[in-house]
Write an enzyme that holds these catalytic residues in place. Structure first.
Site, PDB file in Angstrom:
ATOM      1  N   GLY A 239       0.759  -1.247   0.000  1.00 56.10           N
ATOM      2  CA  GLY A 239       0.000   0.000   0.000  1.00 56.10           C
ATOM      3  C   GLY A 239       0.782   1.284   0.000  1.00 56.10           C
ATOM      4  O   GLY A 239       0.205   2.356  -0.221  1.00 56.10           O
ATOM      5  N   PRO A 274       4.748  -5.145  -0.611  1.00 55.03           N
ATOM      6  CA  PRO A 274       4.752  -3.959  -1.465  1.00 55.03           C
ATOM      7  C   PRO A 274       4.653  -4.323  -2.945  1.00 55.03           C
ATOM      8  O   PRO A 274       5.243  -5.315  -3.373  1.00 55.03           O
ATOM      9  CB  PRO A 274       6.124  -3.346  -1.178  1.00 55.03           C
ATOM     10  CG  PRO A 274       6.991  -4.522  -0.870  1.00 55.03           C
ATOM     11  CD  PRO A 274       6.091  -5.489  -0.119  1.00 55.03           C
ATOM     12  N   GLY A 275       3.915  -3.559  -3.686  1.00 50.12           N
ATOM     13  CA  GLY A 275       3.845  -3.752  -5.134  1.00 50.12           C
ATOM     14  C   GLY A 275       4.288  -2.485  -5.844  1.00 50.12           C
ATOM     15  O   GLY A 275       5.400  -2.350  -6.325  1.00 50.12           O
ATOM     16  N   ARG A 276       3.381  -1.517  -5.817  1.00 49.36           N
ATOM     17  CA  ARG A 276       3.587  -0.266  -6.556  1.00 49.36           C
ATOM     18  C   ARG A 276       4.913   0.417  -6.235  1.00 49.36           C
ATOM     19  O   ARG A 276       5.601   0.921  -7.124  1.00 49.36           O
ATOM     20  CB  ARG A 276       2.426   0.676  -6.195  1.00 49.36           C
ATOM     21  CG  ARG A 276       2.370   1.927  -7.009  1.00 49.36           C
ATOM     22  CD  ARG A 276       1.318   2.899  -6.445  1.00 49.36           C
ATOM     23  NE  ARG A 276       0.088   2.291  -6.038  1.00 49.36           N
ATOM     24  CZ  ARG A 276      -1.024   2.212  -6.783  1.00 49.36           C
ATOM     25  NH1 ARG A 276      -1.048   2.743  -7.987  1.00 49.36           N
ATOM     26  NH2 ARG A 276      -2.116   1.630  -6.321  1.00 49.36           N
ATOM     27  N   TYR A 316      -9.618   5.016 -12.769  1.00 54.58           N
ATOM     28  CA  TYR A 316      -9.550   5.759 -11.501  1.00 54.58           C
ATOM     29  C   TYR A 316      -9.387   7.255 -11.696  1.00 54.58           C
ATOM     30  O   TYR A 316      -9.227   7.989 -10.724  1.00 54.58           O
ATOM     31  CB  TYR A 316      -8.348   5.291 -10.659  1.00 54.58           C
ATOM     32  CG  TYR A 316      -8.138   3.805 -10.531  1.00 54.58           C
ATOM     33  CD1 TYR A 316      -9.037   3.018  -9.821  1.00 54.58           C
ATOM     34  CD2 TYR A 316      -7.025   3.202 -11.091  1.00 54.58           C
ATOM     35  CE1 TYR A 316      -8.812   1.656  -9.684  1.00 54.58           C
ATOM     36  CE2 TYR A 316      -6.800   1.842 -10.957  1.00 54.58           C
ATOM     37  CZ  TYR A 316      -7.707   1.070 -10.249  1.00 54.58           C
ATOM     38  OH  TYR A 316      -7.484  -0.270 -10.120  1.00 54.58           O
ATOM     39  N   CYS A 342     -12.816   2.966 -29.001  1.00 51.71           N
ATOM     40  CA  CYS A 342     -14.097   3.612 -29.263  1.00 51.71           C
ATOM     41  C   CYS A 342     -14.870   3.904 -27.987  1.00 51.71           C
ATOM     42  O   CYS A 342     -15.967   3.380 -27.768  1.00 51.71           O
ATOM     43  CB  CYS A 342     -14.913   2.710 -30.174  1.00 51.71           C
ATOM     44  SG  CYS A 342     -13.990   2.360 -31.657  1.00 51.71           S
ATOM     45  N   GLU A 343     -14.284   4.672 -27.127  1.00 53.51           N
ATOM     46  CA  GLU A 343     -14.964   5.104 -25.899  1.00 53.51           C
ATOM     47  C   GLU A 343     -14.425   6.477 -25.529  1.00 53.51           C
ATOM     48  O   GLU A 343     -13.213   6.702 -25.616  1.00 53.51           O
ATOM     49  CB  GLU A 343     -14.632   4.169 -24.724  1.00 53.51           C
ATOM     50  CG  GLU A 343     -15.041   2.752 -24.944  1.00 53.51           C
ATOM     51  CD  GLU A 343     -15.493   2.064 -23.666  1.00 53.51           C
ATOM     52  OE1 GLU A 343     -15.857   2.764 -22.692  1.00 53.51           O
ATOM     53  OE2 GLU A 343     -15.488   0.838 -23.664  1.00 53.51           O
TER      54      GLU A 343
HETATM   55  N1  LLP Z   1      -1.343  -7.021  -0.698  1.00 46.93           N
HETATM   56  C1  LLP Z   1      -2.646  -7.164  -1.012  1.00 46.93           C
HETATM   57  C2  LLP Z   1      -3.442  -8.118  -0.253  1.00 46.93           C
HETATM   58  C3  LLP Z   1      -3.206  -6.375  -2.025  1.00 46.93           C
HETATM   59  O1  LLP Z   1      -4.493  -6.521  -2.330  1.00 46.93           O
HETATM   60  C4  LLP Z   1      -2.396  -5.450  -2.734  1.00 46.93           C
HETATM   61  C5  LLP Z   1      -2.958  -4.639  -3.805  1.00 46.93           C
HETATM   62  C6  LLP Z   1      -1.036  -5.354  -2.376  1.00 46.93           C
HETATM   63  C7  LLP Z   1      -0.541  -6.148  -1.350  1.00 46.93           C
HETATM   64  C8  LLP Z   1      -0.089  -4.419  -3.067  1.00 46.93           C
HETATM   65  O2  LLP Z   1      -0.451  -3.101  -2.882  1.00 46.93           O
HETATM   66  P1  LLP Z   1       0.528  -1.918  -3.362  1.00 46.93           P
HETATM   67  O3  LLP Z   1       1.777  -2.005  -2.531  1.00 46.93           O
HETATM   68  O4  LLP Z   1       0.821  -2.119  -4.798  1.00 46.93           O
HETATM   69  O5  LLP Z   1      -0.262  -0.696  -3.110  1.00 46.93           O
HETATM   70  N2  LLP Z   1      -5.063  -1.470  -9.660  1.00 46.93           N
HETATM   71  C9  LLP Z   1      -4.894  -0.460  -8.643  1.00 46.93           C
HETATM   72  C10 LLP Z   1      -4.243  -0.996  -7.412  1.00 46.93           C
HETATM   73  C11 LLP Z   1      -4.958  -2.184  -6.826  1.00 46.93           C
HETATM   74  C12 LLP Z   1      -4.255  -2.755  -5.642  1.00 46.93           C
HETATM   75  C13 LLP Z   1      -4.820  -4.077  -5.272  1.00 46.93           C
HETATM   76  N3  LLP Z   1      -4.188  -4.716  -4.177  1.00 46.93           N
HETATM   77  C14 LLP Z   1      -4.124   0.713  -9.230  1.00 46.93           C
HETATM   78  O6  LLP Z   1      -3.803   0.681 -10.420  1.00 46.93           O
HETATM   79  O7  LLP Z   1      -3.885   1.701  -8.544  1.00 46.93           O
END
Ligand code: LLP
Length: 412
Positions: A239, A274-276, A316, A342-343
């Protein structure tokens, strides 16, 4: 900090000219930087160096095998949410005992697949899911390690679609009922409760909501002690936000220091997902200007990337910086950067001041490394973009551009 910068009047990804990549591989094109991925992972992971922890990169943000392999080689575990992600993580060489499995709808076959692989634990999101995991594990003669995902009812102050820790969200167990679920798990033969899990949302730009959630979890952890379980993991999810525009999210070091301060004294191994923050600013989307057109109310720049390639602006209303690959120094105009789909919702940037661009020139869409390619689709029967991974002076094709044949292959 990332490794995309203009040098001698043109954009470089590390030591490689982005213009040359576009000429060689075509557009739309995702370009990722190895140095940036490495730096982001290490900055994040080392922020927790003073306590026992495991950084489980969230595969959904960018699941390219080359990216996963790189992160695994740096010591990352993985957070997965499907059998498909498990398959990718294992293929990328991630040791199963570094994999945690989240998500509200795990199917029996996926549970079996994860138990077969021997993952670290399931982050369980309902009592029915617990019962199902117990059943599947029992039939396999195994014991499944589980954590419950606790919904702490905390407002992460982010986009409503990516808030997950509020009472009204589908995620996790209500914190007030969770004790019963742990008691049930303790008494089931084929599951072992080993941790507490929580993920309150994505793109958080302050630390406070994390700390607020943590406070509630620690109160809960105290209550759990009465059940005499051997709880040894605390998973705080992902997050942490990034800078797309003018956000000023905390640096991972600050995030790490705050969590370590709150947790360092407890006999718990911290898991982070962490992802993003790892991949977001390690990728750009390169696109070519097809046409420009003026209507009485707008200037449109029509490019060859669309909402099927990068959905975030359409879904978003997200901001992604857009800039010329080779700046021409022309005066700025107020434009919408739109794709061929086409949107009317198909846009990459709206009401944006951008130097005047011409047909055939290229634009870079920044911060596209997370939830870019992974949310792409074939809408309008558009082959998905190629992905390139740059490492110093080298560029490899991390995923080939799809072809018309590959698009219809499953239908023949
Ligand atoms: N753990 C869980 C259980 C999650 O559901 C998520 C993201 C993460 C970790 C990783 O979160 P991050 O560190 O990336 O914030 N598609 C959306 C984001 C959806 C996130 C879903 N879950 C976007 O493009 O902003």
């Amino acid at each position: 900090m990332h490794h995309f910068e203009h040098r001698n009047g043109t954009l470089f990804a590390e030591g490689v000219s982005v213009k040359e990549l576009a000429e060689r591989f075509g557009t739309p094109l995702y370009v990722y930087s190895t140095a940036t991925l490495t730096r982001h992972f290490q900055a994040f992971d080392s922020a927790f160096a003073s306590m026992e922890h495991l950084t489980c990169y969230s595969v959904k943000a960018n699941s390219n095998l080359h990216v996963l392999r790189l992160l695994a080689s740096l010591g990352a575990g993985m957070d997965i949410v499907s059998g498909g992600e498990l398959y990718r993580a294992l293929l990328a060489g991630v040791p199963a005992e570094r994999i945690v499995y989240s998500g509200v709808g795990k199917k029996p076959a996926e549970i079996r697949q994860a138990l077969d692989a021997g993952i670290l634990m399931f982050n369980v999101e309902s009592v029915q899911e617990l019962l199902r995991i117990n059943e599947v594990a029992r039939d396999m003669g195994k014991t499944a390690q589980v954590s419950f995902r606790i919904n702490p009812d905390v407002d992460p102050k982010t986009h409503p679609y990516i808030s997950t820790g509020l009472k009204k969200n589908k995620f996790g167990l209500n914190i007030d009922n969770a004790l019963e679920a742990y008691a049930l798990a303790r008494d089931l033969p084929a599951v072992e409760p080993v941790g507490i899990d929580c993920h309150i949302g994505s793109q958080l730009t302050t630390i406070e909501p994390f700390l607020e959630a943590l406070d509630k979890l620690l109160i809960f952890y105290d209550k759990l002690k009465g059940l005499n379980l051997n709880i040894r993991y605390l998973d705080l999810g992902g997050g942490l936000g990034i800078n797309y525009n003018e956000e000023e999210p905390p640096h991972p070091t600050e995030f790490g220091a705050a969590l370590t301060k709150a947790l360092g004294h407890l006999p718990l191994k911290l898991i982070l997902e962490p992802g993003r923050v790892i991949v977001g600013n390690a990728g750009i989307l390169v696109t070519e200007v097809l046409y420009t057109k003026q209507t009485p109310s707008k200037n449109f720049v029509i490019v060859d990337a669309a909402m099927n390639d990068l959905l975030r602006p359409s879904l978003y209303g997200s901001f992604h910086r857009v800039d010329e690959v080779v700046p021409q120094g022309r005066p700025a105009q107020d434009v919408d950067v739109v794709g061929p789909i086409c949107e009317s919702g198909d846009f990459l940037a709206k009401d944006r001041l951008l130097p005047e661009v011409r047909q055939g020139e290229r634009l870079a869409v920044y911060s596209a490394g997370a939830y870019g390619f992974t949310m792409s689709s074939n809408y309008n029967t558009r082959p998905r973009a190629a992905e390139i991974l740059v490492d110093g002076e080298q560029a490899i094709v991390a995923r080939r551009r799809e072809t018309f044949e590959s698009l219809v292959a499953q239908e023949l």
